[in-house]
Write a protein that holds these residues in place. Structure first.
Motif, PDB file in Angstrom:
ATOM      1  N   THR A  83      37.831  39.064  42.190  1.00 19.68           N
ATOM      2  CA  THR A  83      38.750  39.046  41.058  1.00 19.68           C
ATOM      3  C   THR A  83      38.197  38.091  40.021  1.00 19.68           C
ATOM      4  OG1 THR A  83      40.619  39.489  42.523  1.00 19.68           O
ATOM      5  CG2 THR A  83      41.129  38.631  40.325  1.00 19.68           C
ATOM      6  N   VAL A  84      37.823  38.632  38.872  1.00 15.92           N
ATOM      7  CA  VAL A  84      37.265  37.848  37.775  1.00 15.92           C
ATOM      8  C   VAL A  84      38.400  37.478  36.834  1.00 15.92           C
ATOM      9  CG1 VAL A  84      35.751  37.971  35.751  1.00 15.92           C
ATOM     10  CG2 VAL A  84      34.985  38.899  37.939  1.00 15.92           C
ATOM     11  N   SER A  85      38.512  36.197  36.503  1.00 18.26           N
ATOM     12  CA  SER A  85      39.561  35.724  35.599  1.00 18.26           C
ATOM     13  C   SER A  85      39.002  35.522  34.202  1.00 18.26           C
ATOM     14  CB  SER A  85      40.140  34.399  36.105  1.00 18.26           C
ATOM     15  OG  SER A  85      40.766  34.590  37.360  1.00 18.26           O
ATOM     16  N   LEU A  86      39.529  36.275  33.261  1.00 19.93           N
ATOM     17  CA  LEU A  86      39.192  36.145  31.844  1.00 19.93           C
ATOM     18  C   LEU A  86      40.374  35.454  31.188  1.00 19.93           C
ATOM     19  CD1 LEU A  86      37.265  36.941  29.462  1.00 19.93           C
ATOM     20  CD2 LEU A  86      38.679  38.991  29.204  1.00 19.93           C
ATOM     21  N   GLU A  87      40.120  34.301  30.574  1.00 23.52           N
ATOM     22  CA  GLU A  87      41.205  33.488  30.035  1.00 23.52           C
ATOM     23  C   GLU A  87      40.934  33.138  28.580  1.00 23.52           C
ATOM     24  OE1 GLU A  87      43.366  29.200  31.010  1.00 23.52           O
ATOM     25  OE2 GLU A  87      41.953  30.045  32.439  1.00 23.52           O
ATOM     26  N   LYS A  88      42.014  33.142  27.785  1.00 30.50           N
ATOM     27  CA  LYS A  88      41.899  32.722  26.389  1.00 30.50           C
ATOM     28  C   LYS A  88      41.682  31.212  26.379  1.00 30.50           C
ATOM     29  CE  LYS A  88      43.901  33.491  21.864  1.00 30.50           C
ATOM     30  NZ  LYS A  88      42.686  33.955  21.252  1.00 30.50           N
ATOM     31  N   VAL A  89      40.583  30.802  25.765  1.00 30.40           N
ATOM     32  CA  VAL A  89      40.225  29.388  25.685  1.00 30.40           C
ATOM     33  C   VAL A  89      39.875  29.099  24.236  1.00 30.40           C
ATOM     34  CG1 VAL A  89      38.608  27.609  26.462  1.00 30.40           C
ATOM     35  CG2 VAL A  89      39.328  29.402  28.046  1.00 30.40           C
ATOM     36  N   GLY A  90      40.643  28.213  23.612  1.00 28.94           N
ATOM     37  CA  GLY A  90      40.391  27.908  22.212  1.00 28.94           C
ATOM     38  C   GLY A  90      40.524  29.167  21.373  1.00 28.94           C
ATOM     39  N   GLY A  91      39.510  29.445  20.551  1.00 27.44           N
ATOM     40  CA  GLY A  91      39.535  30.609  19.690  1.00 27.44           C
ATOM     41  C   GLY A  91      38.928  31.851  20.304  1.00 27.44           C
ATOM     42  N   PHE A  93      37.496  33.759  24.416  1.00 29.34           N
ATOM     43  CA  PHE A  93      37.783  34.014  25.821  1.00 29.34           C
ATOM     44  C   PHE A  93      36.642  33.493  26.676  1.00 29.34           C
ATOM     45  CE2 PHE A  93      40.527  36.972  23.718  1.00 29.34           C
ATOM     46  CZ  PHE A  93      41.637  37.062  24.543  1.00 29.34           C
ATOM     47  N   ALA A  94      36.948  33.176  27.928  1.00 23.18           N
ATOM     48  CA  ALA A  94      35.929  32.717  28.873  1.00 23.18           C
ATOM     49  C   ALA A  94      36.254  33.248  30.260  1.00 23.18           C
ATOM     50  CB  ALA A  94      35.868  31.193  28.910  1.00 23.18           C
ATOM     51  N   ILE A  95      35.201  33.591  30.984  1.00 18.60           N
ATOM     52  CA  ILE A  95      35.353  33.900  32.403  1.00 18.60           C
ATOM     53  C   ILE A  95      35.268  32.555  33.101  1.00 18.60           C
ATOM     54  CG2 ILE A  95      34.295  35.001  34.408  1.00 18.60           C
ATOM     55  CD1 ILE A  95      33.293  37.188  32.454  1.00 18.60           C
ATOM     56  N   ASN A  96      36.408  32.117  33.615  1.00 15.16           N
ATOM     57  CA  ASN A  96      36.454  30.768  34.171  1.00 15.16           C
ATOM     58  C   ASN A  96      36.550  30.718  35.687  1.00 15.16           C
ATOM     59  OD1 ASN A  96      39.047  31.589  34.563  1.00 15.16           O
ATOM     60  ND2 ASN A  96      39.995  30.088  33.225  1.00 15.16           N
ATOM     61  N   ALA A  97      36.694  31.864  36.317  1.00 10.98           N
ATOM     62  CA  ALA A  97      36.796  31.846  37.779  1.00 10.98           C
ATOM     63  C   ALA A  97      36.541  33.232  38.355  1.00 10.98           C
ATOM     64  CB  ALA A  97      38.185  31.366  38.206  1.00 10.98           C
ATOM     65  N   VAL A  98      36.032  33.230  39.570  1.00  8.78           N
ATOM     66  CA  VAL A  98      35.916  34.448  40.370  1.00  8.78           C
ATOM     67  C   VAL A  98      36.439  34.106  41.752  1.00  8.78           C
ATOM     68  CG1 VAL A  98      34.390  36.196  41.357  1.00  8.78           C
ATOM     69  CG2 VAL A  98      33.851  35.206  39.126  1.00  8.78           C
ATOM     70  N   HIS A  99      37.344  34.925  42.254  1.00  7.96           N
ATOM     71  CA  HIS A  99      37.859  34.733  43.605  1.00  7.96           C
ATOM     72  C   HIS A  99      37.365  35.887  44.471  1.00  7.96           C
ATOM     73  CE1 HIS A  99      40.421  33.695  46.919  1.00  7.96           C
ATOM     74  NE2 HIS A  99      40.836  34.945  46.955  1.00  7.96           N
ATOM     75  N   LEU A 100      36.733  35.542  45.578  1.00  7.90           N
ATOM     76  CA  LEU A 100      36.264  36.537  46.540  1.00  7.90           C
ATOM     77  C   LEU A 100      37.249  36.605  47.703  1.00  7.90           C
ATOM     78  CD1 LEU A 100      32.522  35.434  46.624  1.00  7.90           C
ATOM     79  CD2 LEU A 100      33.443  37.467  45.496  1.00  7.90           C
ATOM     80  N   ALA A 101      37.767  37.790  47.980  1.00  7.24           N
ATOM     81  CA  ALA A 101      38.666  37.998  49.120  1.00  7.24           C
ATOM     82  C   ALA A 101      37.945  38.926  50.096  1.00  7.24           C
ATOM     83  CB  ALA A 101      39.975  38.614  48.668  1.00  7.24           C
TER      84      ALA A 101
END
Length: 143
Positions: A83-91, A93-101
Motif C-alpha cells: 500500500t503506497v501512501s500519497l499525501e499532500k505535503v506543502g504545495g 504531493f509526496a509518496i511518504n510511506a509503503v506498507h507491505l502486508a
C-alpha cells in the motif's frame, strides 16, 4: 552486472483534462491508460502509485523467496499487498510511506525464522532500496 529495464509514458493535455498512457519494455503494459481521474478520483486506468505498489510487492516477495531458499526453506504460497501512501505535503504531493502486508505458508519455518527472512527481504529488495535512490534526469525540449 547491470540490468536495465524501461518503462515509458506519453501525455497530452493539461493536468486534469489530459490523457496519458504507460508502457513497459516487455509489453505487459502497452499503452495502458492513466490520468488525473485514475490517480486522484478512483477512475479507470492505472496510476504511478499502484504501479509502484505492484513493483514493490513483486520485488519483495521474490527477494523473500531467495532469502528463504538460502535458509533451507521453500514457500508453498506467499501473498503480498503493498500500500503506497500519497499525501499532500506543502504545495504538492509526496509518496511518504509503503506498507507491505504479507501472508505466507513456509513449511518447516518457525515464526522467528520467517520474520528474520521477511525483514531481510524488506531491507534488501531493489525496490525497497529505490526509495532512497539517486535519481538522475536528462531533459530535452523539442521545438
Amino acid at each position: 552486472m547491470i540490468i536495465k529495464k524501461t518503462g515509458s509514458a506519453v501525455w497530452s493535455g493539461g493536468l486534469k483534462d489530459g490523457v496519458g498512457s504507460v508502457s513497459t519494455q516487455t509489453g505487459v503494459l502497452d499503452k495502458a491508460p492513466y490520468g488525473f481521474n485514475a490517480r486522484f478520483e478512483g477512475g479507470k486506468g492505472t496510476n504511478p502509485e499502484e504501479l509502484i505498489a505492484a513493483a514493490h510487492a513483486g520485488c519483495f516477495t521474490m527477494a523473500l523467496s531467495g532469502v528463504l531458499e538460502k535458509a533451507g526453506f521453500k514457500a508453498t504460497e506467499m501473498n503480498t499487498t503493498a500500500t503506497v501512501s500519497l499525501e499532500k505535503v506543502g504545495g504538492g504531493f509526496a509518496i511518504n510511506a509503503v506498507h507491505l502486508a504479507l501472508t505466507a505458508k513456509v513449511p518447516g519455518a518457525t515464526d522467528e525464522q520467517f520474520q528474520t527472512a521477511a525483514h531481510d527481504a524488506k531491507q534488501n529488495c531493489p525496490v525497497s532500496k529505490l526509495m532512497n535512490a539517486n535519481i538522475t534526469l536528462d531533459a530535452k525540449l523539442h521545438t
